[in-house]
Motif scaffolding. Sequence first.
Motif, PDB file in Angstrom:
ATOM      1  N   LEU A 138      32.224  33.256  33.839  1.00 51.79           N
ATOM      2  CA  LEU A 138      31.533  34.263  33.020  1.00 51.79           C
ATOM      3  C   LEU A 138      32.520  35.082  32.181  1.00 51.79           C
ATOM      4  CD1 LEU A 138      28.983  35.459  35.714  1.00 51.79           C
ATOM      5  CD2 LEU A 138      28.500  34.051  33.725  1.00 51.79           C
ATOM      6  N   HIS A 139      33.782  34.661  32.188  1.00 54.62           N
ATOM      7  CA  HIS A 139      34.828  35.358  31.418  1.00 54.62           C
ATOM      8  C   HIS A 139      34.899  36.835  31.783  1.00 54.62           C
ATOM      9  CE1 HIS A 139      34.883  31.682  29.145  1.00 54.62           C
ATOM     10  NE2 HIS A 139      33.596  31.829  28.857  1.00 54.62           N
ATOM     11  N   ALA A 140      34.684  37.119  33.077  1.00 55.58           N
ATOM     12  CA  ALA A 140      34.689  38.526  33.503  1.00 55.58           C
ATOM     13  C   ALA A 140      35.876  38.810  34.403  1.00 55.58           C
ATOM     14  CB  ALA A 140      33.393  38.845  34.247  1.00 55.58           C
ATOM     15  N   ALA A 141      36.806  37.835  34.442  1.00 59.60           N
ATOM     16  CA  ALA A 141      37.868  37.960  35.431  1.00 59.60           C
ATOM     17  C   ALA A 141      38.856  39.086  35.107  1.00 59.60           C
ATOM     18  CB  ALA A 141      38.607  36.637  35.546  1.00 59.60           C
ATOM     19  N   ARG A 142      38.961  39.444  33.822  1.00 65.52           N
ATOM     20  CA  ARG A 142      40.007  40.405  33.444  1.00 65.52           C
ATOM     21  C   ARG A 142      39.859  41.722  34.202  1.00 65.52           C
ATOM     22  NH1 ARG A 142      41.092  44.123  29.467  1.00 65.52           N
ATOM     23  NH2 ARG A 142      38.974  44.002  28.644  1.00 65.52           N
ATOM     24  N   VAL A 143      38.631  42.198  34.274  1.00 63.10           N
ATOM     25  CA  VAL A 143      38.397  43.451  34.998  1.00 63.10           C
ATOM     26  C   VAL A 143      37.878  43.174  36.408  1.00 63.10           C
ATOM     27  CG1 VAL A 143      37.098  45.609  35.014  1.00 63.10           C
ATOM     28  CG2 VAL A 143      37.892  44.660  32.854  1.00 63.10           C
ATOM     29  N   SER A 144      37.014  42.164  36.523  1.00 59.32           N
ATOM     30  CA  SER A 144      36.336  41.959  37.795  1.00 59.32           C
ATOM     31  C   SER A 144      37.257  41.416  38.863  1.00 59.32           C
ATOM     32  CB  SER A 144      35.180  40.976  37.617  1.00 59.32           C
ATOM     33  OG  SER A 144      34.410  41.366  36.528  1.00 59.32           O
ATOM     34  N   LEU A 145      38.190  40.570  38.457  1.00 58.36           N
ATOM     35  CA  LEU A 145      39.038  39.946  39.468  1.00 58.36           C
ATOM     36  C   LEU A 145      39.890  40.973  40.208  1.00 58.36           C
ATOM     37  CD1 LEU A 145      39.699  37.288  40.727  1.00 58.36           C
ATOM     38  CD2 LEU A 145      41.486  36.940  39.033  1.00 58.36           C
ATOM     39  N   PRO A 146      40.611  41.849  39.464  1.00 53.20           N
ATOM     40  CA  PRO A 146      41.348  42.880  40.214  1.00 53.20           C
ATOM     41  C   PRO A 146      40.406  43.725  41.096  1.00 53.20           C
ATOM     42  CG  PRO A 146      41.978  42.922  37.920  1.00 53.20           C
ATOM     43  CD  PRO A 146      40.843  41.961  38.017  1.00 53.20           C
ATOM     44  N   GLY A 147      39.210  44.005  40.539  1.00 50.19           N
ATOM     45  CA  GLY A 147      38.238  44.798  41.310  1.00 50.19           C
ATOM     46  C   GLY A 147      37.825  44.081  42.579  1.00 50.19           C
ATOM     47  N   THR A 148      37.559  42.785  42.457  1.00 53.46           N
ATOM     48  CA  THR A 148      37.143  42.005  43.629  1.00 53.46           C
ATOM     49  C   THR A 148      38.268  41.927  44.652  1.00 53.46           C
ATOM     50  OG1 THR A 148      35.731  40.708  42.194  1.00 53.46           O
ATOM     51  CG2 THR A 148      36.202  39.778  44.340  1.00 53.46           C
ATOM     52  N   LEU A 149      39.480  41.678  44.161  1.00 53.93           N
ATOM     53  CA  LEU A 149      40.616  41.597  45.088  1.00 53.93           C
ATOM     54  C   LEU A 149      40.836  42.924  45.811  1.00 53.93           C
ATOM     55  CD1 LEU A 149      43.150  39.479  42.982  1.00 53.93           C
ATOM     56  CD2 LEU A 149      41.902  38.779  45.034  1.00 53.93           C
ATOM     57  N   LEU A 150      40.697  43.991  45.027  1.00 57.46           N
ATOM     58  CA  LEU A 150      40.865  45.325  45.607  1.00 57.46           C
ATOM     59  C   LEU A 150      39.817  45.572  46.687  1.00 57.46           C
ATOM     60  CD1 LEU A 150      42.848  47.548  45.031  1.00 57.46           C
ATOM     61  CD2 LEU A 150      41.241  48.527  43.412  1.00 57.46           C
ATOM     62  N   LEU A 151      38.602  45.182  46.365  1.00 60.14           N
ATOM     63  CA  LEU A 151      37.505  45.371  47.316  1.00 60.14           C
ATOM     64  C   LEU A 151      37.736  44.532  48.574  1.00 60.14           C
ATOM     65  CD1 LEU A 151      34.960  47.040  47.255  1.00 60.14           C
ATOM     66  CD2 LEU A 151      33.699  45.032  46.514  1.00 60.14           C
ATOM     67  N   ALA A 152      38.303  43.326  48.370  1.00 56.10           N
ATOM     68  CA  ALA A 152      38.589  42.469  49.521  1.00 56.10           C
ATOM     69  C   ALA A 152      39.655  43.109  50.404  1.00 56.10           C
ATOM     70  CB  ALA A 152      39.055  41.098  49.031  1.00 56.10           C
ATOM     71  N   VAL A 153      40.663  43.690  49.763  1.00 53.70           N
ATOM     72  CA  VAL A 153      41.717  44.366  50.540  1.00 53.70           C
ATOM     73  C   VAL A 153      41.117  45.515  51.337  1.00 53.70           C
ATOM     74  CG1 VAL A 153      43.804  45.781  50.337  1.00 53.70           C
ATOM     75  CG2 VAL A 153      43.588  43.698  49.008  1.00 53.70           C
ATOM     76  N   ILE A 154      40.258  46.312  50.657  1.00 51.60           N
ATOM     77  CA  ILE A 154      39.632  47.461  51.323  1.00 51.60           C
ATOM     78  C   ILE A 154      38.751  46.963  52.473  1.00 51.60           C
ATOM     79  CG2 ILE A 154      37.989  49.371  51.024  1.00 51.60           C
ATOM     80  CD1 ILE A 154      40.486  49.924  49.514  1.00 51.60           C
ATOM     81  N   SER A 155      37.999  45.899  52.218  1.00 52.77           N
ATOM     82  CA  SER A 155      37.095  45.381  53.235  1.00 52.77           C
ATOM     83  C   SER A 155      37.878  44.862  54.443  1.00 52.77           C
ATOM     84  CB  SER A 155      36.246  44.259  52.634  1.00 52.77           C
ATOM     85  OG  SER A 155      35.412  43.718  53.606  1.00 52.77           O
ATOM     86  N   GLY A 156      38.958  44.106  54.157  1.00 47.33           N
ATOM     87  CA  GLY A 156      39.780  43.570  55.245  1.00 47.33           C
ATOM     88  C   GLY A 156      40.415  44.675  56.052  1.00 47.33           C
ATOM     89  N   LEU A 157      40.985  45.653  55.344  1.00 50.49           N
ATOM     90  CA  LEU A 157      41.639  46.755  56.046  1.00 50.49           C
ATOM     91  C   LEU A 157      40.611  47.614  56.798  1.00 50.49           C
ATOM     92  CD1 LEU A 157      44.304  47.965  53.463  1.00 50.49           C
ATOM     93  CD2 LEU A 157      44.748  47.051  55.733  1.00 50.49           C
ATOM     94  N   GLY A 158      39.455  47.809  56.153  1.00 50.93           N
ATOM     95  CA  GLY A 158      38.391  48.589  56.807  1.00 50.93           C
ATOM     96  C   GLY A 158      37.918  47.909  58.081  1.00 50.93           C
TER      97      GLY A 158
END
Lengths: 296, 486
Positions: free
Chosen positions: B373-393
């Motif tokens: 969907l060509h949304a990786a520029r903003v969404s990918l860092p957001g998703t990775l960040l959310l994954a880090v938060i979720s894993g750490l949480g």
Amino acid sequence: MNAMLKPQIDNAPLQARGISKRYDGRPVLDAVDFTLPEGAVLGLIGRNGAGKSTLIRALMGLIEVDAGSATVLGEPALAMGDRVKEQLGYVPQQPDALGWLRIDEMFALLSGFYPRWDQAFVDSQLERARLPRDRALAKLSPGERQQVALIRALAVRPRLLVLDEPAAALDPVARRELLREIALRAGESGTSVLFSTHIVSDLERVASHVAFLHEGRLLLQAPLDDLKERCARLWLPGTASPPRIAGEISRRPQQAFGGWSLVVQQRDGRWPVEAQQPGARLEALGLEDLFVEIAE
Amino acid sequence: MKALASLRGAWLCADRNTRWLGVAFVGLAAFGGVAVELFSPHRHRAIYAMPILLGLGFAFWWAFVGGRLVLLQRDLRESRFPGASRFIAGCFGLTLLATVLLPAAILGLGGLPFLQVLALLVLCAGVGLLWAWLPLAASMWIGFLPLVANNLGPALGWPSMGDAGFTRFAALWAALFALTAIGCWRWLLGIDPARLKTWQTPMVLRLRCRGGGLSGGWLHAASLPDHGQTWIAVRPQANFDQRAKPARMLRVWLGPPFAPLSRQTRLRQALLAGVAAVIMAIAAFYQPTHSLTLAGIFWLIFFGAVMVPVMSYARLHLLYAGKRDSEIGELALLPGLGHTEQARRTLLRATLGISTLRVALGVVAALPALLLLHAARVSLPGTLLLAVISGLGSAAGMLYVLSGHSADRRRWWHYLVGAGGLIGVMALLTPLMVYAIGGSRAQDALPGWMLPALAAGWALLVVLLIATTRRYLRLFRQRPHPFLQR
């Protein structure tokens, strides 16, 4: 039917020294010393909330106590190794584990952990109790669940068997079978058994030793026969509270009698001298009366 | 006197923690409404923030508190309590008065259109009730309603609040919801909960709990304790060497969400994911900006990122601190897990290891969609960040339980900190979603300080979670053995 093997105190499979435990600031166990002699069937008796389950959990190393320590088959309760666990059968008050598995799955899963697992015993007991092997544990009634847990604990062929209110949910037939199995294990295999209950008749039927727990304190621990011989009710006349006497376990005023009734035990084979007073009299106590006198 | 009894019934039908959480939620909503009205530059639209936010607050109330009146009615009927139906009707009436009529009247006196507000609040009450009362297979989709309304509404010509046709529109939907709710109510009064399958069981029955509250109620329900699930994986064989795979064995013992899944379940999950992917692909095809698809993907990512820690925490909390902690006791006495340190490591592998793996798999699954969907520029860092938060949480929450802290009821304020953290995550996520979904239009509209502020907020959250995880890992290692009961 009482276990016949002579208990050996020196090599006690279960011991505790000075165990104390508080919950939310409320004392539940208060400096409890406890010994389960080798080969004994010890009934732990006490009212609801006396601390029986907490004591058992402390003895099994399932909770951290505030003071004191416990050993199981010679190892610290909080650091039991596989060698000890393999010889231990334990049934909690509410066996909830593995509720999503079927009965046969649960037994198959656990059998791999115990080198002396007795599958023939499992099969025969499931047959006898008419428990459907393909039923999920969570779908069983409390009594059926307890039966499954008991079969599991006995299938281990344990050297030490610890049961927390094992008969609470069982019907009379299952209860009688359980008691027979306990006596059989103790008599034939020398299994040491600790079980908590407040059903005095169960205790009289099977226990070789009895321990009274009351408000977190172990008031009495002795062989059952000794207890019956050495404890009695002492009636003392007079309205004023009598001074504390040697061997006294509990006391309460008896308004109808116009005096006091005390539970006393012999010291060095003799009753307290107060039993010789004019108007005083000693009365033999059954186990149930003894329990009621102490607990009330 | 009867009104007082009904009022008491309406208040006491849920446990204390949930009731006060509901009050806090409604209070927060009102506070938010006032704040928006005071500070928003678009005053003519901002006046509708108050009824909308209040509606959300009351939807929560009906979902978690008011919806439980049906359970009270079941209990009263089973106890052969005289006048049960009248009493419950009184309770419902008073709750409606307090959450619909009274606020609508007050807002009406404040200058808002009374009928529109009334219709909106009835609609919100209906949404809350349906979430609680519909079978799980239906109620789980209600979370998508705001997204659907936001994205589809303009396209379908749905009126917004303040528009002329809004009253009629909201009243129609409210009537539909009310009729459905009445049907659910009758169904709930007659069913035997023990016969329901998981997907049939409404949330109100899943959340049923006498102990109640955050610690005993809805977190526990999330952990699917034991309904004789047949979809759980392991079909152990008598000749299977469990000692060779202690972590797998431990996962079976810990149950869902840690238990290994059967092939059948994996297939079922894959099928569901496939259906969702097809729906999103169709939406992406028909919507050039992809905003609806992106919103759906974000919703799934966010839902997954929150559910992994919540479910892991809930299940462990149930095992270690609930009334059923005998399960952990039995596990403590099971041979084959090795000495204390070995057992500790195996437990960490079976809990933290599995949840980390799931978070990683979630990211991997989301990546292709974001790239397509060509949304990786903003969404990918957001998703990775959310994954880090979720894993750490997840790690922090599970270690909090494993170190024995969740069993200590005197630490109730820890829940407030946890809830605050969750609200923080949501607050930090929302602008990111707007940024990603809205494209350049939304990016231009956001103030310049927003991105640096967001980055700082995320960084702070990560640091806090790392510190919390390390602290509870240390405390877990200090315990005499890893399976201590409370």
